[in-house]
Design a protein around this motif. Structure first.
Motif, PDB file in Angstrom:
ATOM      1  N   PRO A  34      41.751 -51.549  -2.961  1.00 29.08           N
ATOM      2  CA  PRO A  34      40.970 -51.122  -4.123  1.00 29.08           C
ATOM      3  C   PRO A  34      39.754 -52.030  -4.323  1.00 29.08           C
ATOM      4  O   PRO A  34      39.747 -53.191  -3.916  1.00 29.08           O
ATOM      5  CB  PRO A  34      41.968 -51.264  -5.281  1.00 29.08           C
ATOM      6  N   GLY A  35      38.738 -51.488  -4.944  1.00 31.85           N
ATOM      7  CA  GLY A  35      37.531 -52.265  -5.211  1.00 31.85           C
ATOM      8  C   GLY A  35      36.477 -51.414  -5.878  1.00 31.85           C
ATOM      9  O   GLY A  35      36.774 -50.337  -6.404  1.00 31.85           O
ATOM     10  N   LEU A  36      35.254 -51.879  -5.862  1.00 34.01           N
ATOM     11  CA  LEU A  36      34.155 -51.180  -6.511  1.00 34.01           C
ATOM     12  C   LEU A  36      33.699 -49.977  -5.687  1.00 34.01           C
ATOM     13  O   LEU A  36      33.988 -49.877  -4.490  1.00 34.01           O
ATOM     14  CB  LEU A  36      32.984 -52.138  -6.725  1.00 34.01           C
ATOM     15  N   THR A  37      32.970 -49.084  -6.358  1.00 31.32           N
ATOM     16  CA  THR A  37      32.485 -47.859  -5.719  1.00 31.32           C
ATOM     17  C   THR A  37      30.971 -47.881  -5.595  1.00 31.32           C
ATOM     18  O   THR A  37      30.259 -48.041  -6.589  1.00 31.32           O
ATOM     19  CB  THR A  37      32.898 -46.617  -6.535  1.00 31.32           C
ATOM     20  N   LEU A  38      30.481 -47.726  -4.367  1.00 31.76           N
ATOM     21  CA  LEU A  38      29.052 -47.544  -4.119  1.00 31.76           C
ATOM     22  C   LEU A  38      28.814 -46.052  -3.943  1.00 31.76           C
ATOM     23  O   LEU A  38      29.464 -45.408  -3.118  1.00 31.76           O
ATOM     24  CB  LEU A  38      28.610 -48.299  -2.866  1.00 31.76           C
ATOM     25  N   GLU A  59      35.193 -48.237  -2.198  1.00 34.68           N
ATOM     26  CA  GLU A  59      34.958 -46.926  -1.616  1.00 34.68           C
ATOM     27  C   GLU A  59      33.475 -46.582  -1.671  1.00 34.68           C
ATOM     28  O   GLU A  59      32.710 -47.175  -2.443  1.00 34.68           O
ATOM     29  CB  GLU A  59      35.756 -45.844  -2.352  1.00 34.68           C
ATOM     30  N   ILE A  60      33.084 -45.629  -0.833  1.00 38.89           N
ATOM     31  CA  ILE A  60      31.751 -45.047  -0.892  1.00 38.89           C
ATOM     32  C   ILE A  60      31.901 -43.616  -1.383  1.00 38.89           C
ATOM     33  O   ILE A  60      32.702 -42.846  -0.840  1.00 38.89           O
ATOM     34  CB  ILE A  60      31.056 -45.067   0.475  1.00 38.89           C
ATOM     35  N   LEU A  61      31.147 -43.271  -2.394  1.00 42.88           N
ATOM     36  CA  LEU A  61      31.175 -41.937  -2.989  1.00 42.88           C
ATOM     37  C   LEU A  61      29.861 -41.242  -2.664  1.00 42.88           C
ATOM     38  O   LEU A  61      28.783 -41.797  -2.882  1.00 42.88           O
ATOM     39  CB  LEU A  61      31.345 -42.055  -4.511  1.00 42.88           C
ATOM     40  N   LEU A  62      29.938 -40.029  -2.114  1.00 36.96           N
ATOM     41  CA  LEU A  62      28.746 -39.230  -1.841  1.00 36.96           C
ATOM     42  C   LEU A  62      28.756 -38.003  -2.730  1.00 36.96           C
ATOM     43  O   LEU A  62      29.738 -37.247  -2.751  1.00 36.96           O
ATOM     44  CB  LEU A  62      28.708 -38.793  -0.374  1.00 36.96           C
ATOM     45  N   THR A  63      27.684 -37.807  -3.494  1.00 33.50           N
ATOM     46  CA  THR A  63      27.559 -36.626  -4.346  1.00 33.50           C
ATOM     47  C   THR A  63      26.234 -35.936  -4.051  1.00 33.50           C
ATOM     48  O   THR A  63      25.204 -36.588  -3.862  1.00 33.50           O
ATOM     49  CB  THR A  63      27.615 -37.000  -5.841  1.00 33.50           C
ATOM     50  N   ALA A  64      26.258 -34.613  -4.019  1.00 31.35           N
ATOM     51  CA  ALA A  64      25.049 -33.825  -3.778  1.00 31.35           C
ATOM     52  C   ALA A  64      25.084 -32.603  -4.685  1.00 31.35           C
ATOM     53  O   ALA A  64      26.131 -31.981  -4.862  1.00 31.35           O
ATOM     54  CB  ALA A  64      24.964 -33.406  -2.314  1.00 31.35           C
ATOM     55  N   HIS A  65      23.937 -32.247  -5.238  1.00 26.34           N
ATOM     56  CA  HIS A  65      23.925 -31.238  -6.289  1.00 26.34           C
ATOM     57  C   HIS A  65      22.613 -30.465  -6.324  1.00 26.34           C
ATOM     58  O   HIS A  65      21.663 -30.762  -5.598  1.00 26.34           O
ATOM     59  CB  HIS A  65      24.158 -31.905  -7.653  1.00 26.34           C
TER      60      HIS A  65
END
Length: 235
Positions: A72-76, A131-137
């Motif tokens: 666990p850790g921060l999210t980029l 984690e790495i979070l990818l969002t597209a909209h």
């Protein structure tokens, strides 16, 4: 995993191919559903788990995927929009070593770069933590969209501890920008509406007040632009 191992895992041909795939789907603001579908297909085919979220815009559900670390850790977060301004569509083309096509710089090539970053980190051994979070909209380009879908996603808790926006046209990585805002201003006076000839010279002039406000905002914008340019030249 090291920076060098991630850099070595970047596949430039795969990156270009991904950008072309995204650009090949026309996606004017409000109608980016097909582009979102294509992005979802690309990520799924590459082994990523994809979530689709309507976020107030079921015509083009947003695309969400995550690369989880070993602890666990921060999210980029990488965030990008798939919609383009309402100009005539041009298919992807590499000319003189530069990728061209509708939405290439703004910002499908940037999204492709974010996807390649996910792949490279994964192929280099994955994240030690976080984690790495990818969002597209959709719904980014005003005046056809004002970020409503992104706002819905944020309200639903889909955001990272830090965000990178791969929508820049420079060889260096900007760490700050001017930003933007869409505001609505109402200029009014006390009392009932009346014809101008009945108000008298002493009546407050809302048109002049509105003009002064517009000029003041324009001057603030010019000053900020100059400060930004000066700061940027020192980077």
């Amino acid at each position: 995993m090291t920076v060098d191992s991630v850099r070595e895992a970047v596949n430039s041909e795969r990156l270009l191919r991904t950008a072309k795939e995204l650009i090949s789907v026309p996606s004017p603001t409000g109608e980016a559903g097909a582009a979102a579908d294509r992005l979802s297909e690309l990520l799924s085919a590459d082994g990523f788990v994809v979530e689709r979220m309507a976020a107030g815009h079921p015509k083009a559900p947003a695309v969400i995927t995550r690369l989880n670390g070993h602890k666990p850790g921060l999210t980029l977060q990488f965030d990008g929009h798939m919609d383009t301004v309402h100009l005539p569509y041009h298919p992807p083309e590499v000319r003189g070593g530069f990728l061209q096509g509708s939405g290439s710089a703004d910002m499908k090539a940037g999204l492709a770069a974010a996807i390649e970053a996910l792949r490279a980190v994964r192929d280099a051994g994955g994240l030690p933590a976080g984690e790495i979070l990818l969002t597209a909209h959709d719904l980014h380009e005003a005046p056809w969209g004002y970020g409503e879908q992104l706002n819905e996603m944020i309200a639903a808790g889909v955001f990272g501890d830090a965000v990178m926006l791969p929508e820049y046209e420079a060889s260096e990585l900007p760490v700050a920008g001017r930003g933007s805002a869409v505001i609505s201003v109402t200029v009014s006076r006390a009392g009932e509406p009346m014809h101008e000839v009945l108000g008298g010279a002493e009546q407050p002039d809302v048109i002049a007040a509105g003009a002064e406000l517009t000029l003041a905002l324009s001057l603030i914008h010019i000053c900020r632009c100059r400060r930004y340019s000066l700061c940027r030249s020192r980077w």
